[in-house]
Write a protein that holds these residues in place. Structure first.
Motif, PDB file in Angstrom:
ATOM      1  N   ASN A   1       0.688  -1.207   0.092  1.00  0.00           N
ATOM      2  CA  ASN A   1      -0.055  -0.015   0.042  1.00  0.00           C
ATOM      3  C   ASN A   1       0.947   1.374   0.142  1.00  0.00           C
ATOM      4  O   ASN A   1       1.850   1.299   0.628  1.00  0.00           O
ATOM      5  CB  ASN A   1      -0.664   0.172   1.197  1.00  0.00           C
ATOM      6  CG  ASN A   1      -2.221  -1.070   1.223  1.00  0.00           C
ATOM      7  OD1 ASN A   1      -2.611  -0.945   0.014  1.00  0.00           O
ATOM      8  ND2 ASN A   1      -2.312  -1.762   2.256  1.00  0.00           N
ATOM      9  N   GLY A   2       0.220   2.229  -0.807  1.00  0.00           N
ATOM     10  CA  GLY A   2       0.894   3.611  -0.742  1.00  0.00           C
ATOM     11  C   GLY A   2       0.871   4.286   0.315  1.00  0.00           C
ATOM     12  O   GLY A   2      -0.168   5.320   0.373  1.00  0.00           O
ATOM     13  N   TRP A   3       1.036   3.944   1.576  1.00  0.00           N
ATOM     14  CA  TRP A   3       0.701   4.564   2.785  1.00  0.00           C
ATOM     15  C   TRP A   3       0.871   6.421   2.727  1.00  0.00           C
ATOM     16  O   TRP A   3       0.057   6.850   3.558  1.00  0.00           O
ATOM     17  CB  TRP A   3       1.226   4.130   3.954  1.00  0.00           C
ATOM     18  CG  TRP A   3       0.560   2.897   4.421  1.00  0.00           C
ATOM     19  CD1 TRP A   3       1.139   1.614   4.270  1.00  0.00           C
ATOM     20  CD2 TRP A   3      -0.930   2.296   4.896  1.00  0.00           C
ATOM     21  NE1 TRP A   3       0.319   0.311   4.897  1.00  0.00           N
ATOM     22  CE2 TRP A   3      -0.613   0.935   4.983  1.00  0.00           C
ATOM     23  CE3 TRP A   3      -1.768   3.112   5.222  1.00  0.00           C
ATOM     24  CZ2 TRP A   3      -2.022   0.326   5.434  1.00  0.00           C
ATOM     25  CZ3 TRP A   3      -2.909   2.512   5.718  1.00  0.00           C
ATOM     26  CH2 TRP A   3      -3.235   1.107   5.798  1.00  0.00           C
ATOM     27  N   GLY A   4       1.931   6.610   2.394  1.00  0.00           N
ATOM     28  CA  GLY A   4       2.300   7.994   2.787  1.00  0.00           C
ATOM     29  C   GLY A   4       2.779   7.735   4.078  1.00  0.00           C
ATOM     30  O   GLY A   4       3.659   6.967   4.586  1.00  0.00           O
ATOM     31  N   MET A   5       2.392   8.922   5.009  1.00  0.00           N
ATOM     32  CA  MET A   5       2.410   8.545   6.499  1.00  0.00           C
ATOM     33  C   MET A   5       1.433   8.287   7.527  1.00  0.00           C
ATOM     34  O   MET A   5       1.265   8.499   8.517  1.00  0.00           O
ATOM     35  CB  MET A   5       3.424  10.013   7.028  1.00  0.00           C
ATOM     36  CG  MET A   5       4.596  10.164   6.378  1.00  0.00           C
ATOM     37  SD  MET A   5       5.810   8.814   6.686  1.00  0.00           S
ATOM     38  CE  MET A   5       6.180   8.949   8.463  1.00  0.00           C
ATOM     39  N   GLY A   6       0.436   7.674   6.655  1.00  0.00           N
ATOM     40  CA  GLY A   6      -0.843   7.677   7.163  1.00  0.00           C
ATOM     41  C   GLY A   6      -1.330   6.285   7.824  1.00  0.00           C
ATOM     42  O   GLY A   6      -2.308   6.085   8.251  1.00  0.00           O
ATOM     43  N   GLY A   7      -0.135   5.262   7.682  1.00  0.00           N
ATOM     44  CA  GLY A   7      -0.538   4.141   8.393  1.00  0.00           C
ATOM     45  C   GLY A   7      -0.019   4.107   9.749  1.00  0.00           C
ATOM     46  O   GLY A   7       0.503   2.993  10.214  1.00  0.00           O
ATOM     47  N   ILE A   8      -0.620   4.811  10.482  1.00  0.00           N
ATOM     48  CA  ILE A   8      -0.263   4.942  11.903  1.00  0.00           C
ATOM     49  C   ILE A   8      -1.293   5.832  13.000  1.00  0.00           C
ATOM     50  O   ILE A   8      -1.919   6.481  12.357  1.00  0.00           O
ATOM     51  CB  ILE A   8       1.310   5.711  12.378  1.00  0.00           C
ATOM     52  CG1 ILE A   8       1.823   5.462  13.766  1.00  0.00           C
ATOM     53  CG2 ILE A   8       0.945   7.002  11.733  1.00  0.00           C
ATOM     54  CD1 ILE A   8       3.160   6.072  13.961  1.00  0.00           C
TER      55      ILE A   8
END
Length: 261
Positions: A180-187
């Motif tokens: 997945n292309g989370w960026g910095m949103g997987g947190i």
């Protein structure tokens, strides 16, 4: 299901922390410096955050999907079972439920389709060849057990993956980092109520040859009512090192699980 065998397993766990106040400080500093350098009026922190929001000032339109059990209008749409947090909108230490990312392999199990996640029928089996007294626990049983509260970061191991694509030159071919292309949103940061493993292990008793604990979902399958293929092993030694800090989550700030996905 929790299975405690005497065979050994390995676990790789990544943990991280995010200081929201420090991050907001740097956002404000960056905006102020940019304004000074270009002759643009300096922006207050509130104005800066407002300009960084998306979808109607951060109050996105409702967006429901059969793969999830919550409105995902404030999340970034990655694919049919995964939604990323809009990290540029994060402005609190505790991540609100509507902004908390979703990392699912399959659609979120629903009680109306799969009775195993209905609190009335949910069961936790604790057994294994290293367990003295195998037991079965209902959801009501779990809620009555002694619990603790902890603030803890939850993060996908692939969080920040797009940085590898863009900054490390790994967008394609043999070097491509897949996922997945989370960026910095997987947190996300949450406050959890949980039953500590110290209590669970006291109930069942461990044999001297216990080596690992397998936390098995039991319900995460390709379709409702199909057998799960999702589990996570953990060495018993690691659990016994922190038996009061590791446990079975039952609520997220007053919201009974499972309600994240």
């Amino acid at each position: 299901m929790i299975r405690i065998p005497h065979t050994s397993d390995r676990r790789i766990e990544a943990e991280t922390e995010m200081d929201a106040s420090r991050r907001r400080f740097f956002i404000g500093m960056a905006a102020g410096s940019l304004g000074a350098g270009l002759g643009i009026p300096r922006l207050s922190l509130a104005e800066t955050m407002a300009r960084l929001t998306h979808r109607q000032g951060g109050r996105g339109p409702s967006r429901f999907h059969p793969s999830f059990v919550k409105d995902v209008g404030l999340l970034t749409d990655l694919n049919a079972t995964n939604q990323g947090g809009a990290w540029w909108n994060f402005d609190s230490y505790i991540t609100p439920i509507e902004q908390f990312y979703i990392r699912n392999e399959y659609a979120t199990p629903r009680a109306e389709l799969d009775r195993r996640v209905d609190p009335r029928f949910w069961r936790l089996h604790i057994h294994g060849d290293a367990v003295e007294r195998p037991i079965e626990i209902t959801y009501d049983d779990l809620l009555k057990m002694p619990s603790r509260r902890i603030q803890s970061v939850m993060q996908c191991a692939g969080n920040g993956r797009t940085l590898f694509w863009e900054q490390e030159g790994m967008p394609e071919g043999d070097r491509r980092v897949k996922g997945n292309g989370w960026g910095m949103g997987g947190i996300g940061m949450a406050e959890w109520d949980y039953v500590p493993m110290s209590h669970i292990l006291d109930l069942v008793g461990l044999k001297p040859n216990a080596k690992a604990c397998l936390f098995w979902s039991g319900v995460d399958g390709k379709a409702p009512n199909t057998e799960s293929d999702t589990g996570r092993p953990m060495p018993i030694a690691d659990i016994l090192e922190r038996p009061d800090d590791i446990g079975l989550a039952v609520e997220r700030r007053g919201i009974r699980t499972p309600l994240l996905g």
